[in-house]
Design a protein around this motif. Sequence first.
Motif, mmCIF file in Angstrom:
data_model
loop_
_atom_site.group_PDB
_atom_site.id
_atom_site.type_symbol
_atom_site.label_atom_id
_atom_site.label_comp_id
_atom_site.label_asym_id
_atom_site.label_seq_id
_atom_site.Cartn_x
_atom_site.Cartn_y
_atom_site.Cartn_z
ATOM 1 N N ARG A 502 0.837 -1.210 0.000
ATOM 2 C CA ARG A 502 0.000 0.000 0.000
ATOM 3 C C ARG A 502 0.867 1.255 0.000
ATOM 4 N NH1 ARG A 502 -5.286 -0.882 0.183
ATOM 5 N NH2 ARG A 502 -6.267 -2.549 1.415
ATOM 6 N N GLU A 503 1.899 1.279 0.807
ATOM 7 C CA GLU A 503 2.767 2.469 0.845
ATOM 8 C C GLU A 503 3.442 2.678 -0.502
ATOM 9 O OE1 GLU A 503 4.051 2.831 5.532
ATOM 10 O OE2 GLU A 503 5.288 1.604 4.197
ATOM 11 N N ARG A 504 3.799 1.588 -1.162
ATOM 12 C CA ARG A 504 4.478 1.694 -2.453
ATOM 13 C C ARG A 504 3.517 2.183 -3.540
ATOM 14 N NH1 ARG A 504 6.191 -2.995 -2.347
ATOM 15 N NH2 ARG A 504 4.598 -4.071 -3.594
ATOM 16 N N SER A 505 2.283 1.658 -3.539
ATOM 17 C CA SER A 505 1.370 1.961 -4.637
ATOM 18 C C SER A 505 0.440 3.140 -4.358
ATOM 19 C CB SER A 505 0.522 0.723 -4.967
ATOM 20 O OG SER A 505 -0.219 0.312 -3.829
ATOM 21 N N MET A 506 0.158 3.434 -3.082
ATOM 22 C CA MET A 506 -0.812 4.471 -2.742
ATOM 23 C C MET A 506 -0.203 5.645 -1.992
ATOM 24 S SD MET A 506 -3.868 2.017 -1.349
ATOM 25 C CE MET A 506 -4.643 0.779 -2.381
ATOM 26 N N GLY A 507 0.922 5.434 -1.364
ATOM 27 C CA GLY A 507 1.521 6.490 -0.561
ATOM 28 C C GLY A 507 1.209 6.310 0.914
ATOM 29 N N PRO A 508 1.992 6.907 1.790
ATOM 30 C CA PRO A 508 1.841 6.673 3.239
ATOM 31 C C PRO A 508 0.587 7.277 3.847
ATOM 32 C CG PRO A 508 3.502 8.354 2.814
ATOM 33 C CD PRO A 508 3.142 7.783 1.487
ATOM 34 N N ASP A 509 0.007 8.298 3.199
ATOM 35 C CA ASP A 509 -1.135 8.988 3.802
ATOM 36 C C ASP A 509 -2.477 8.599 3.193
ATOM 37 O OD1 ASP A 509 0.449 10.315 5.595
ATOM 38 O OD2 ASP A 509 0.597 12.156 4.421
ATOM 39 N N HIS A 510 -2.498 7.634 2.306
ATOM 40 C CA HIS A 510 -3.775 7.201 1.748
ATOM 41 C C HIS A 510 -4.625 6.581 2.857
ATOM 42 C CE1 HIS A 510 -6.689 4.892 -0.630
ATOM 43 N NE2 HIS A 510 -6.397 5.691 -1.639
ATOM 44 N N PRO A 511 -5.961 6.808 2.850
ATOM 45 C CA PRO A 511 -6.799 6.236 3.919
ATOM 46 C C PRO A 511 -6.650 4.735 4.077
ATOM 47 C CG PRO A 511 -8.034 7.868 2.664
ATOM 48 C CD PRO A 511 -6.733 7.707 1.960
ATOM 49 N N MET A 536 3.224 3.013 16.899
ATOM 50 C CA MET A 536 2.586 2.994 15.587
ATOM 51 C C MET A 536 1.179 3.585 15.645
ATOM 52 S SD MET A 536 2.097 -0.122 12.842
ATOM 53 C CE MET A 536 3.848 -0.119 12.471
ATOM 54 N N SER A 537 0.393 3.228 16.649
ATOM 55 C CA SER A 537 -0.963 3.778 16.739
ATOM 56 C C SER A 537 -0.917 5.286 16.983
ATOM 57 C CB SER A 537 -1.754 3.078 17.844
ATOM 58 O OG SER A 537 -1.095 3.134 19.081
ATOM 59 N N ARG A 538 0.052 5.753 17.751
ATOM 60 C CA ARG A 538 0.183 7.200 17.965
ATOM 61 C C ARG A 538 0.487 7.909 16.648
ATOM 62 N NH1 ARG A 538 5.503 8.532 20.928
ATOM 63 N NH2 ARG A 538 6.174 7.883 18.840
ATOM 64 N N ASP A 539 1.393 7.330 15.830
ATOM 65 C CA ASP A 539 1.730 7.950 14.542
ATOM 66 C C ASP A 539 0.520 7.967 13.603
ATOM 67 O OD1 ASP A 539 4.288 8.281 15.498
ATOM 68 O OD2 ASP A 539 5.143 6.590 14.386
ATOM 69 N N VAL A 540 -0.253 6.876 13.603
ATOM 70 C CA VAL A 540 -1.440 6.828 12.747
ATOM 71 C C VAL A 540 -2.466 7.859 13.219
ATOM 72 C CG1 VAL A 540 -3.376 5.403 11.970
ATOM 73 C CG2 VAL A 540 -1.090 4.416 12.121
ATOM 74 N N ALA A 541 -2.628 7.997 14.531
ATOM 75 C CA ALA A 541 -3.566 8.990 15.061
ATOM 76 C C ALA A 541 -3.164 10.396 14.633
ATOM 77 C CB ALA A 541 -3.633 8.894 16.580
ATOM 78 N N HIS A 542 -1.871 10.706 14.692
ATOM 79 C CA HIS A 542 -1.406 12.031 14.249
ATOM 80 C C HIS A 542 -1.699 12.246 12.764
ATOM 81 C CE1 HIS A 542 1.679 12.271 17.790
ATOM 82 N NE2 HIS A 542 0.460 12.597 18.144
ATOM 83 N N ARG A 544 -4.006 10.742 10.871
ATOM 84 C CA ARG A 544 -5.438 10.862 10.625
ATOM 85 C C ARG A 544 -5.973 12.203 11.120
ATOM 86 N NH1 ARG A 544 -7.898 4.688 11.728
ATOM 87 N NH2 ARG A 544 -7.893 4.143 9.525
ATOM 88 N N THR A 545 -5.433 12.716 12.222
ATOM 89 C CA THR A 545 -5.848 14.037 12.692
ATOM 90 C C THR A 545 -5.520 15.097 11.641
ATOM 91 O OG1 THR A 545 -5.511 13.408 15.004
ATOM 92 C CG2 THR A 545 -5.542 15.757 14.500
ATOM 93 N N ARG A 546 -4.336 14.981 11.065
ATOM 94 C CA ARG A 546 -3.906 15.953 10.063
ATOM 95 C C ARG A 546 -4.754 15.866 8.798
ATOM 96 N NH1 ARG A 546 -0.155 14.582 6.402
ATOM 97 N NH2 ARG A 546 0.636 12.945 7.796
ATOM 98 N N LEU A 547 -5.111 14.662 8.384
ATOM 99 C CA LEU A 547 -5.800 14.476 7.113
ATOM 100 C C LEU A 547 -7.319 14.517 7.222
ATOM 101 C CD1 LEU A 547 -3.552 11.580 5.804
ATOM 102 C CD2 LEU A 547 -3.628 13.891 4.863
ATOM 103 N N LEU A 548 -7.861 13.969 8.321
ATOM 104 C CA LEU A 548 -9.314 13.833 8.445
ATOM 105 C C LEU A 548 -9.927 14.771 9.467
ATOM 106 C CD1 LEU A 548 -9.524 9.910 8.525
ATOM 107 C CD2 LEU A 548 -9.634 11.412 6.530
ATOM 108 N N GLY A 549 -9.122 15.247 10.415
ATOM 109 C CA GLY A 549 -9.638 16.068 11.497
ATOM 110 C C GLY A 549 -9.673 15.280 12.797
ATOM 111 N N ALA A 550 -9.617 16.002 13.901
ATOM 112 C CA ALA A 550 -9.514 15.362 15.209
ATOM 113 C C ALA A 550 -10.770 14.594 15.593
ATOM 114 C CB ALA A 550 -9.197 16.413 16.270
ATOM 115 N N SER A 551 -11.924 14.967 15.054
ATOM 116 C CA SER A 551 -13.180 14.333 15.462
ATOM 117 C C SER A 551 -13.683 13.288 14.478
ATOM 118 C CB SER A 551 -14.269 15.404 15.649
ATOM 119 O OG SER A 551 -13.955 16.241 16.732
ATOM 120 N N HIS A 552 -12.903 12.970 13.446
ATOM 121 C CA HIS A 552 -13.342 11.942 12.511
ATOM 122 C C HIS A 552 -13.329 10.585 13.217
ATOM 123 C CE1 HIS A 552 -13.512 9.325 8.989
ATOM 124 N NE2 HIS A 552 -13.893 10.377 8.290
#
Length: 762
Positions: A502-511, A536-542, A544-552
């Motif tokens: 997924r990281e190779r084909s979609m990029g690290p920030d793809h949903p 890892m979960s902390r990094d994903v939370a950061h 998703r907050t940046r891309l989707l918003g804190a309340s998504h």
Amino acid sequence: MADTRLIQSRYRLLDLIGRGGMGEVWRARDESLGRHVAVKCLKPTGPQHDQSFTRILRERFRREARVAAALQHRGVTVVHDFGEYEGVLYLVMELLDGRNLSQLLEDNKQHPLPVPDVVDIAEQVADALGYTHQQGIVHRDLKPANIMRLADGTVKICDFGIARLGHDIGFTSRLTGTGIAMGTPHYMSPEQISGGQVDHRSDLYSLGCVLYEIATGVPPFDLDDAWAVLVGHRDTQPEPLRTHRAELPGFFDRVVLELLAKTPEERPADAGDLRQRIAVGRTGEQRHLPVSGPPRPSGRVRLAPPVPVVRPGQRRPDGEPRLPSWTRGMTTGHKASGAMQLGLAPPDHSAGLTGEWTTGTDLRALTAGLPPARPERPTPSPELLSTLANRHSAGLNLGRLGHWEEAGEVHRAVAAEREHALGPDHPDTLSSRYEVGFTLSRTGRAADALREFGRVAQGRERTLGPDHPETLAARQEMAYVLGQLGRHFEAHQVYAAVLASRERSMGPDHPDTLRCRHNLAFNLGRLGRLEDSYRMSRDVAHARTRLLGASHPDTLVTLYEVAYALGRLGRWTDALQTYREVAQGRARALGADHPDTLSARYEVGISLGRLGRSAEALELYRALVDDRTRVNGPADPETLRARHGLGVNLGRLARWEEALAEARDVCVMRERVLGPDHPDTLISRREVAVGLGWLGRWAEALTVYRTVAEAREHVLGADHPDALASRNDEAHCLEQLGRGTEAVELYRRVAALRRQRGVPPY
């Protein structure tokens, strides 16, 4: 139908106007009266199709016809006749010469319509709605595609296919299933979204959304993420129309914003009141218009979308038109539907009267470029493909309602027919197989689900390639099911491989990449790699907050995993703060009574107890028990879980009589609901023994401890950690009764079993 070309010896079919998922619309001639009409035919279904599903569609069609035929107003499509002929249901309507509002916007390249046209359309639709509401009929799906503007300027409302008769309570729930909020997301009222009571004022809200779009070129909440659109309707004040288009008259801006009030009570009283306001405004006397509802803020609260917002005249980066994406999960589920592509609207099952019909579409193009699995297989008819697509979507709707067994039956039947018609490796067949696997995993049949997902992954790899998103989706579901089976190391290997692809084909920030990283973090925790899971979960939370918003919801479910990892690491102060953040965010985004909000509140109570703040935990659990009882009922497992937490904290406060009574009540109810050997039942039974011990009633406690130990040994095995813990409880109880020799012997047996497992004795 096509052979006879004549229905009931009266209606001669001439030209096919359009074809939809459930039938066809023909231009026809009424031989009796010598006039041209439109005839809509519900497709015939053979014996191979689901008869119960067919009955539902037939009942809906007949009810739709009766509702529409009763309406007589220049602003509503006229229905002349309806009936059944040779097994085919048909509807005869006036033949309209015009374009619907959605088509007019497309013709205008998504630019807004001229201001005089917008105001005229608003007044005519309000007049028609005033009439239909007086008949006790609510449209429930008002949108641009359901409003026609004829060549002479007349505006007509079409498609009362999911109208609700105000006096006929229960009709909609019988036909659509409890809990389906029918409608289109960009035009749904807050009460319709929440499954609340819908009346004529819900139509007024939908009309407000339509007028907003034709006046500005964009709907009031112009987001491609369905969750963000729906939350926008519920929580966000729309931006005033004149900030998009300054030449709009002030009275029109105010009227539309009043239509978009969050509660029905704030909107105009009825469509007649609305029409009067518009008429007065058109004469230039808008200064006399009453203003209802609270003042509107001039700024717009933006909800962070997962994909860029699309403005008038723009297209999404992937080239798809701006449409809501129903395939994205709207709560914390891990599933992304394998059957529907991002950006496509779901099929319409309502068989509406004069809805938006596709014309000139060759459905066989759906399979173009895909070689058949068997050269001799005949090309399936477009009608069969359309029918199967609609049944597939019906299965998805059953799943959204939580009816997983029924959904599985539908998907298995569709998968078998698609395999016969299209071949085992056709994308549509594999989509159905994917959904079969998903329903199996949701009904506790993890091993069967693993086999199904494995077949789908292999088929998609052959036809689509190993790095195709749908191939990766199937492999990711394999990893999830491996986790369900306790095979966490194998799950880790699959997750890691899918993530790299997924990281190779979609990029690290793809949903989808972030969803895979979230699942990998979850699995790391189950492997005991707590620090890795936390990081890892902390990094994903950061991210998703940046891309989707804190309340998504996706952000909050990852933050929940962060809190869980913190708790397992013993960092309970940090865990408490994070769980509280999740609970507050979910209350804002999903509502105070949403199951995910209540689950986060439960974990707040766990954290308070771990920190020795039992008095606070007790108050939290009391409130949670009340809320769970109100929402789920007194016997629901989650209500009983909250009551268990209440009893535990009563004990921590040394209120043992109350704690014992609570533990006994919960144990009895859990045994009745879950069974005597269910883990939750045994936990409650142990809590009964704890209470008896603290009250000095050791002989009674011993009997209960032994019952728990024997049940755990029977279910889990003698060397399981929980069974060993129960035997330790029994030995402690023997000590308290002065039976030291028996206690020592039991301690030795437990220690020997621990050594066999390679576990330290203490």
